[in-house]
Design a protein around this motif. Structure first.
Motif, mmCIF file in Angstrom:
data_model
loop_
_atom_site.group_PDB
_atom_site.id
_atom_site.type_symbol
_atom_site.label_atom_id
_atom_site.label_comp_id
_atom_site.label_asym_id
_atom_site.label_seq_id
_atom_site.Cartn_x
_atom_site.Cartn_y
_atom_site.Cartn_z
ATOM 1 N N TRP A 134 -4.417 6.190 1.909
ATOM 2 C CA TRP A 134 -3.382 5.464 2.652
ATOM 3 C C TRP A 134 -3.816 4.021 2.880
ATOM 4 O O TRP A 134 -4.986 3.750 3.169
ATOM 5 N N ASN A 135 -2.878 3.098 2.747
ATOM 6 C CA ASN A 135 -3.148 1.671 2.918
ATOM 7 C C ASN A 135 -2.913 1.264 4.364
ATOM 8 O O ASN A 135 -1.775 1.069 4.797
ATOM 9 N N ASP A 136 -4.000 1.126 5.133
ATOM 10 C CA ASP A 136 -3.929 0.683 6.527
ATOM 11 C C ASP A 136 -4.658 -0.657 6.620
ATOM 12 O O ASP A 136 -4.595 -1.468 5.704
ATOM 13 N N ASN A 137 -5.383 -0.940 7.727
ATOM 14 C CA ASN A 137 -6.225 -2.139 7.796
ATOM 15 C C ASN A 137 -7.173 -2.183 6.609
ATOM 16 O O ASN A 137 -7.458 -3.229 6.042
ATOM 17 N N SER A 138 -7.705 -1.027 6.278
ATOM 18 C CA SER A 138 -8.484 -0.842 5.061
ATOM 19 C C SER A 138 -7.982 0.461 4.441
ATOM 20 O O SER A 138 -7.167 1.171 5.027
ATOM 21 N N ILE A 139 -8.457 0.778 3.260
ATOM 22 C CA ILE A 139 -7.998 1.993 2.591
ATOM 23 C C ILE A 139 -8.648 3.215 3.226
ATOM 24 O O ILE A 139 -9.868 3.288 3.358
ATOM 25 N N VAL A 140 -7.816 4.180 3.618
ATOM 26 C CA VAL A 140 -8.291 5.408 4.261
ATOM 27 C C VAL A 140 -8.073 6.579 3.315
ATOM 28 O O VAL A 140 -6.968 6.745 2.772
ATOM 29 N N THR A 141 -9.119 7.380 3.090
ATOM 30 C CA THR A 141 -9.003 8.571 2.254
ATOM 31 C C THR A 141 -9.331 9.800 3.088
ATOM 32 O O THR A 141 -10.399 9.873 3.685
ATOM 33 N N ASP A 142 -8.394 10.741 3.135
ATOM 34 C CA ASP A 142 -8.560 11.970 3.905
ATOM 35 C C ASP A 142 -8.460 13.179 2.991
ATOM 36 O O ASP A 142 -7.800 13.126 1.938
#
Length: 233
Positions: A134-142
């Motif tokens: 997901w593209n947030d402040n930085s890229i988040v991978t869950d």
């Protein structure tokens, strides 16, 4: 970290911790900071069968009875192999995951996601484990073996040249955010009234930590039984 500045083979140095020198303690806590289980880390274990992060998770969950409760952990512990093992044992789990632990999941590269608008996401699933980026402040991978991408959530974010607006957020990332931070809450409460005593005994800091931990657990339990009480920590 249990603060300790003396000499002992089990003492560690972790640069980014508030207390950089001391004994390392693994902890499993509820979202409100109630300590459910803990274990002191003494160093490399030659009998360990799994990587350190997954091994800690498996050891922490030995006393867990309710497998259907959700379990959240950060990217130090999460791996695709761990999620598969937890699925086979009936545990529901979710956590952020590092790039080299996704089991070669074919997600869009981070640089491509960064070029898309804020709130963009990509996901893949093999019907056992789902990975989402997901593209947030930085890229988040869950990664999760229980939560999916839907229902898509809406969250407020600041977007360049547009100001604050609502963007899309995958469901598993929303659930991770709701359950994360329990260990940090517990750690903050432990540091508030930490017992201090000058002593040359290496075990004193561990002993005082256990006393302090019992106070935090008692207070959280008291709040659970008496939700209307105004008694503070």
């Amino acid at each position: 970290m249990i603060p300790y500045h003396g000499h002992h083979s089990a003492k560690h140095f972790i640069r980014n911790k508030p207390d950089r020198f001391g004994y390392k303690m693994w902890m499993m806590c509820s979202a409100d900071g109630y300590p459910c289980n803990f274990s002191n880390y003494g160093g490399k274990d030659e009998n360990r069968k799994l990587p350190l992060g997954p091994q800690v998770v498996m050891d922490m969950w030995q006393p867990v009875v309710n497998k259907y409760s959700r379990h959240i952990f950060d990217n130090f512990f999460t791996s695709y192999a761990l999620m598969v093992d937890l699925t086979k044992q009936g545990f529901r789990a979710c956590g952020t995951i590092r790039e080299n632990r996704t089991g070669k999941c074919p997600l869009l590269p981070k640089k491509e996601i960064e070029k898309k608008e804020r709130g963009s996401y990509d996901y893949r699933s093999d019907n056992m484990v789902l990975c989402a980026r997901w593209n947030d402040n930085s890229i988040v991978t869950d990664a999760s073996n229980y939560y999916g991408v839907s229902p898509i959530q809406k969250v407020n974010r600041w977007v360049k040249n547009e100001g604050k607006r609502r963007v899309e957020q995958p469901y598993l990332i929303s659930m991770y955010n709701k359950g994360m931070g329990g260990v940090d809450v517990c750690d903050k409460m432990l540091s508030t009234y930490r017992p201090r005593m000058r002593s040359k005994k290496w075990w004193w800091n561990i002993f005082s930590q256990l006393l302090n931990l019992s106070i935090v657990a008692s207070y959280r339990f008291y709040q659970h039984v008496n939700p209307d009480s105004r008694v503070t920590h």
